[in-house]
Design an enzyme around this catalytic site. Structure first.
Site, PDB file in Angstrom:
ATOM      1  N   ASP A  79       0.813  -1.229   0.000  1.00  0.00           N
ATOM      2  CA  ASP A  79       0.000   0.000   0.000  1.00  0.00           C
ATOM      3  C   ASP A  79       0.837   1.265   0.000  1.00  0.00           C
ATOM      4  O   ASP A  79       2.019   1.252   0.366  1.00  0.00           O
ATOM      5  CB  ASP A  79      -0.942   0.012   1.212  1.00  0.00           C
ATOM      6  CG  ASP A  79      -0.205   0.086   2.540  1.00  0.00           C
ATOM      7  OD1 ASP A  79       0.806  -0.632   2.710  1.00  0.00           O
ATOM      8  OD2 ASP A  79      -0.616   0.873   3.410  1.00  0.00           O
ATOM      9  N   ASP A 140       7.885   4.203  -1.345  1.00  0.00           N
ATOM     10  CA  ASP A 140       7.489   3.631  -0.054  1.00  0.00           C
ATOM     11  C   ASP A 140       6.194   2.870  -0.292  1.00  0.00           C
ATOM     12  O   ASP A 140       5.125   3.469  -0.283  1.00  0.00           O
ATOM     13  CB  ASP A 140       7.314   4.764   0.958  1.00  0.00           C
ATOM     14  CG  ASP A 140       6.801   4.286   2.301  1.00  0.00           C
ATOM     15  OD1 ASP A 140       6.784   3.072   2.529  1.00  0.00           O
ATOM     16  OD2 ASP A 140       6.400   5.135   3.116  1.00  0.00           O
ATOM     17  N   GLU A 174       0.280  -1.285   5.538  1.00  0.00           N
ATOM     18  CA  GLU A 174       1.328  -0.869   6.470  1.00  0.00           C
ATOM     19  C   GLU A 174       1.143   0.600   6.847  1.00  0.00           C
ATOM     20  O   GLU A 174       1.342   0.994   7.990  1.00  0.00           O
ATOM     21  CB  GLU A 174       2.709  -1.075   5.833  1.00  0.00           C
ATOM     22  CG  GLU A 174       3.873  -0.853   6.787  1.00  0.00           C
ATOM     23  CD  GLU A 174       4.358   0.594   6.860  1.00  0.00           C
ATOM     24  OE1 GLU A 174       5.174   0.892   7.741  1.00  0.00           O
ATOM     25  OE2 GLU A 174       3.909   1.432   6.045  1.00  0.00           O
ATOM     26  N   GLU A 175       0.741   1.397   5.876  1.00  0.00           N
ATOM     27  CA  GLU A 175       0.673   2.852   6.090  1.00  0.00           C
ATOM     28  C   GLU A 175      -0.415   3.244   7.079  1.00  0.00           C
ATOM     29  O   GLU A 175      -0.415   4.351   7.603  1.00  0.00           O
ATOM     30  CB  GLU A 175       0.449   3.580   4.756  1.00  0.00           C
ATOM     31  CG  GLU A 175       1.574   3.396   3.744  1.00  0.00           C
ATOM     32  CD  GLU A 175       2.859   4.095   4.141  1.00  0.00           C
ATOM     33  OE1 GLU A 175       2.888   4.755   5.198  1.00  0.00           O
ATOM     34  OE2 GLU A 175       3.841   3.965   3.392  1.00  0.00           O
TER      35      GLU A 175
HETATM   36 ZN   LIG Z   1       6.747   2.079   4.116  1.00  0.00          ZN
END
Ligand SMILES: [Zn+2]
Length: 407
Positions: A79, A140, A174-175
């Site tokens: 994500d 990221d 994760e975010e």
């Molecule tokens: Zn990350």
């Protein structure tokens, strides 16, 4: 496929997660990337490829040696941050960056400038991947996925490099802090792992904050202000007193490195009632506990003064992985030496936040964090130096090689 093409292919797929969703994954579109990576894993010849209903993808690169080598893991996330659009990401390569302003978007006058982001100057002469100024880039953590997949391909293409069994894992969400929630550590079956989710080249992180949240509610007593003498109790003024009892220098805007803080994140109220939210952060477990105690004592003192009008709810959120990683010092040493051997200067520094690796470490999988190479995460100014992307992938290969060599 080369690593740059692979990254750009992933970056074009919208995988933004959504905090307001209670589903896993929080957004179905994360499956679009997961299925693409699953397909590649199968085509590459990885084994045990499994994509579950929660959008966790795992796969195995089998050992090519008879030696007993510990099973290693590498992890990243599908994500991208809800802070900035990830729709129609349109990556562009700036060749041999000249150290000047980069115009990301002429029409909207969006410029990536070393005046605002001096880190750019560490990458003069390098090829950079940038955005068109309207979205984030998603390095990221699609850089992490590209690095891991490319490293697996490299090891398959170079059977002369001996390695043990390697497990790779990719998570959703994760975010929004849920990447570790449904990670099946037993199924993953690695002795230790690394998240490829750090930023600048060289970063190696195994210390993060201990974290707690504090919610305070204050019941006031409202009466007509003209006739309030000795009757009114103003919840807002009590809220002020609570805040004033905490050390004014221990705030995010005054701290760095290993300095912890109380962070006032919300204050809402009327005369009748008020609510305050804090987050509490400290790398040091003792200081972390002391901060929570100070908060309890402050509220207790004001409860004495105001006849029990205040409630406090403290909740631990996550802990510093250092205590789980340090006893397994070789986990850090391999990453450190692998970086040195591929010509990257390791830079060990504390994370001023949490990571999925921290939570996985407490779930039984020691899991420090290695650079993925991108900078300015979560926004339109995100960029990814191509040499950093390549080096991160080389670090993965080198760790696998070192661990097998010394088994
Ligand atoms: Zn990350």
């Amino acid at each position: 496929m080369n690593i740059v093409d692979r990254f750009i292919k992933y970056a074009r797929i919208d995988t933004q997660s959504d905090e307001s969703s209670t589903q896993t994954p929080s957004t179905q579109k994360q499956f679009n990337l997961a299925k693409e990576v699953e397909k590649e894993a199968l085509e590459m010849g990885l084994t045990d490829v499994s994509l579950d209903n929660n959008c966790y993808l795992m796969a195995t690169l089998p050992a090519n040696t008879q030696k007993q080598v510990p099973v290693l893991g590498f992890i990243s996330h599908f994500d991208t941050s809800p802070d900035m659009s990830g729709e129609n990401v349109n990556p562009r390569i700036v060749k041999e960056y000249d150290g000047k302003n980069i115009v990301l978007n002429e029409a909207r006058n969006i410029v990536l400038s070393p005046d605002d982001f001096p880190e750019l100057l560490h990458h003069v002469g390098e090829d950079l991947i940038v955005t068109d100024g309207t979205t984030l880039l998603g390095a990221d953590d699609k850089a992490g996925i590209a690095e891991i997949m490319t490293a697996m391909q490299y090891l398959m293409d170079h059977p002369e490099i001996e390695h043990g069994k390697i497990r790779i894992g990719f998570t959703p969400d994760e975010e929004i802090g849920r990447g570790a929630d449904k990670f099946d550590v037993a199924k993953f079956g690695a002795e230790w792992a690394y998240t490829m989710d750090g930023s600048e080249i060289g970063e190696l992180e195994y210390e993060n904050f201990n974290a707690a949240s504090a919610k305070i509610e204050i019941q006031g007593r409202n009466v007509h202000p003209g006739y309030a003498k000795n009757k009114m109790i103003n919840a807002l003024h009590i809220a002020n007193e609570v805040i004033a009892l905490l050390p004014g220098n221990d705030r995010p805007e005054h701290t760095e490195g290993y300095e912890g803080f109380f962070h006032l994140i919300a204050l809402n109220g009327t005369v009748d009632e008020a609510k305050i939210s804090f987050i509490i952060r400290d790398h040091d477990k003792g200081k972390f506990e002391a901060r929570k105690l100070l908060m309890e004592k402050s509220v207790a003192a004001l409860n004495e003064k105001y006849d029990n009008r205040i409630t406090l709810e403290l909740k631990d959120q996550y802990y510093n992985m250092r205590e789980k990683v340090e006893p397994a010092k070789h986990v850090i040493d391999y990453a450190f030496r692998a970086m040195e051997e591929v010509g990257v200067k390791p830079n060990i520094k504390p994370i001023r936040g949490g990571t999925d690796g921290a939570r996985l470490s407490f779930m039984g999988l020691p899991c420090p964090n290695i650079f993925a190479g991108g900078l300015n995460f979560h926004g339109r100014y995100e960029f990814l130096p191509i040499p950093s992307l390549k080096k991160a992938s080389e670090v993965i290969v080198k760790i696998a090689e070192l661990v097998a060599k010394e088994a």
